[in-house]
Design a protein around this motif. Structure first.
Motif, PDB file in Angstrom:
ATOM      1  N   PHE A  10       1.321   9.931  -0.654  1.00  0.00           N
ATOM      2  CA  PHE A  10       0.694   8.854   0.101  1.00  0.00           C
ATOM      3  C   PHE A  10       1.578   7.607   0.046  1.00  0.00           C
ATOM      4  O   PHE A  10       2.124   7.299  -1.017  1.00  0.00           O
ATOM      5  CB  PHE A  10      -0.677   8.508  -0.494  1.00  0.00           C
ATOM      6  N   GLN A  14      -4.210   5.739  -3.366  1.00  0.00           N
ATOM      7  CA  GLN A  14      -5.485   6.154  -2.779  1.00  0.00           C
ATOM      8  C   GLN A  14      -6.640   5.801  -3.706  1.00  0.00           C
ATOM      9  O   GLN A  14      -6.609   6.115  -4.889  1.00  0.00           O
ATOM     10  CB  GLN A  14      -5.469   7.655  -2.516  1.00  0.00           C
ATOM     11  N   SER A  15      -7.665   5.189  -3.133  1.00  0.00           N
ATOM     12  CA  SER A  15      -8.866   4.873  -3.907  1.00  0.00           C
ATOM     13  C   SER A  15      -9.764   6.107  -3.955  1.00  0.00           C
ATOM     14  O   SER A  15      -9.558   7.075  -3.213  1.00  0.00           O
ATOM     15  CB  SER A  15      -9.627   3.721  -3.244  1.00  0.00           C
ATOM     16  N   ASP A  16     -10.773   6.064  -4.803  1.00  0.00           N
ATOM     17  CA  ASP A  16     -11.750   7.148  -4.843  1.00  0.00           C
ATOM     18  C   ASP A  16     -12.419   7.304  -3.480  1.00  0.00           C
ATOM     19  O   ASP A  16     -12.698   8.420  -3.038  1.00  0.00           O
ATOM     20  CB  ASP A  16     -12.802   6.897  -5.921  1.00  0.00           C
ATOM     21  N   GLU A  17     -12.654   6.195  -2.806  1.00  0.00           N
ATOM     22  CA  GLU A  17     -13.283   6.232  -1.486  1.00  0.00           C
ATOM     23  C   GLU A  17     -12.373   6.916  -0.470  1.00  0.00           C
ATOM     24  O   GLU A  17     -12.835   7.681   0.379  1.00  0.00           O
ATOM     25  CB  GLU A  17     -13.657   4.823  -1.019  1.00  0.00           C
ATOM     26  N   ASP A  18     -11.066   6.620  -0.517  1.00  0.00           N
ATOM     27  CA  ASP A  18     -10.110   7.278   0.381  1.00  0.00           C
ATOM     28  C   ASP A  18     -10.137   8.788   0.186  1.00  0.00           C
ATOM     29  O   ASP A  18     -10.163   9.554   1.152  1.00  0.00           O
ATOM     30  CB  ASP A  18      -8.675   6.786   0.119  1.00  0.00           C
ATOM     31  N   LEU A  19     -10.109   9.215  -1.064  1.00  0.00           N
ATOM     32  CA  LEU A  19     -10.088  10.639  -1.373  1.00  0.00           C
ATOM     33  C   LEU A  19     -11.392  11.318  -0.968  1.00  0.00           C
ATOM     34  O   LEU A  19     -11.383  12.437  -0.447  1.00  0.00           O
ATOM     35  CB  LEU A  19      -9.792  10.854  -2.856  1.00  0.00           C
ATOM     36  N   ALA A  21     -13.383  10.365   1.474  1.00  0.00           N
ATOM     37  CA  ALA A  21     -13.414  10.428   2.942  1.00  0.00           C
ATOM     38  C   ALA A  21     -12.589  11.611   3.447  1.00  0.00           C
ATOM     39  O   ALA A  21     -13.000  12.319   4.375  1.00  0.00           O
ATOM     40  CB  ALA A  21     -12.906   9.123   3.536  1.00  0.00           C
ATOM     41  N   ALA A  22     -11.445  11.841   2.828  1.00  0.00           N
ATOM     42  CA  ALA A  22     -10.613  12.986   3.215  1.00  0.00           C
ATOM     43  C   ALA A  22     -11.343  14.291   2.935  1.00  0.00           C
ATOM     44  O   ALA A  22     -11.332  15.213   3.763  1.00  0.00           O
ATOM     45  CB  ALA A  22      -9.279  12.939   2.471  1.00  0.00           C
ATOM     46  N   ARG A  25     -13.871  15.054   5.578  1.00  0.00           N
ATOM     47  CA  ARG A  25     -13.283  15.583   6.813  1.00  0.00           C
ATOM     48  C   ARG A  25     -12.886  17.052   6.657  1.00  0.00           C
ATOM     49  O   ARG A  25     -12.955  17.821   7.607  1.00  0.00           O
ATOM     50  CB  ARG A  25     -12.045  14.762   7.220  1.00  0.00           C
ATOM     51  N   ARG A  46      -1.633   7.187  -8.222  1.00  0.00           N
ATOM     52  CA  ARG A  46      -2.515   7.567  -7.111  1.00  0.00           C
ATOM     53  C   ARG A  46      -1.771   7.689  -5.778  1.00  0.00           C
ATOM     54  O   ARG A  46      -2.349   7.548  -4.716  1.00  0.00           O
ATOM     55  CB  ARG A  46      -3.704   6.618  -7.009  1.00  0.00           C
ATOM     56  N   ARG A  47      -0.461   8.028  -5.852  1.00  0.00           N
ATOM     57  CA  ARG A  47       0.337   8.213  -4.640  1.00  0.00           C
ATOM     58  C   ARG A  47       0.773   9.659  -4.434  1.00  0.00           C
ATOM     59  O   ARG A  47       1.429   9.961  -3.440  1.00  0.00           O
ATOM     60  CB  ARG A  47       1.549   7.282  -4.678  1.00  0.00           C
TER      61      ARG A  47
END
Length: 83
Positions: A10, A14-19, A21-22, A25, A46-47
Motif C-alpha cells: 500500500f 492502512q487503518s483498521d477501517e481501510d482493511l 472496507a476491503a 468488498r 501497515r504498508r
C-alpha cells in the motif's frame, strides 16, 4: 482446495477501517467463487500485507480480487509446511 497467498503493498499505511472496507468488498465475490479467507498478516508499518485463502486455484483468487477492486502485488499457490 488449494492454499493461495496474496501479497499486497500500500502507498500509505492502512487503518483498521481501510482493511475492513476491503474485506467487505471481497466477501460477496469470495463466497460466490468458493474462496475462503484463512488469515492475514499486516506489517508493523501497515504498508504490506499477506492474506491466506483456501480456494479452487490461484486464478479464482485473482478473479475475486479484480472483481472487488482489491490491489495486489502477487498471488500464488503453495503448500503448508508444518514442523
Amino acid at each position: 482446495m488449494t492454499h493461495v497467498v496474496v501479497e499486497r503493498s500500500f502507498p500509505m499505511p492502512q487503518s483498521d477501517e481501510d482493511l475492513a472496507a476491503a474485506e467487505d468488498r471481497l466477501a460477496p465475490c469470495s463466497e460466490l467463487r468458493g474462496v475462503v479467507w484463512k488469515r492475514s498478516v499486516v506489517s508493523l508499518d501497515r504498508r504490506h500485507m499477506i492474506c491466506e485463502y483456501e480456494a479452487p486455484d490461484a486464478e479464482t483468487v485473482r478473479e475475486v480480487q479484480r472483481e472487488a477492486g482489491a490491489a495486489f502485488d502477487h498471488i500464488w499457490s503453495g503448500e503448508i509446511i508444518s514442523g
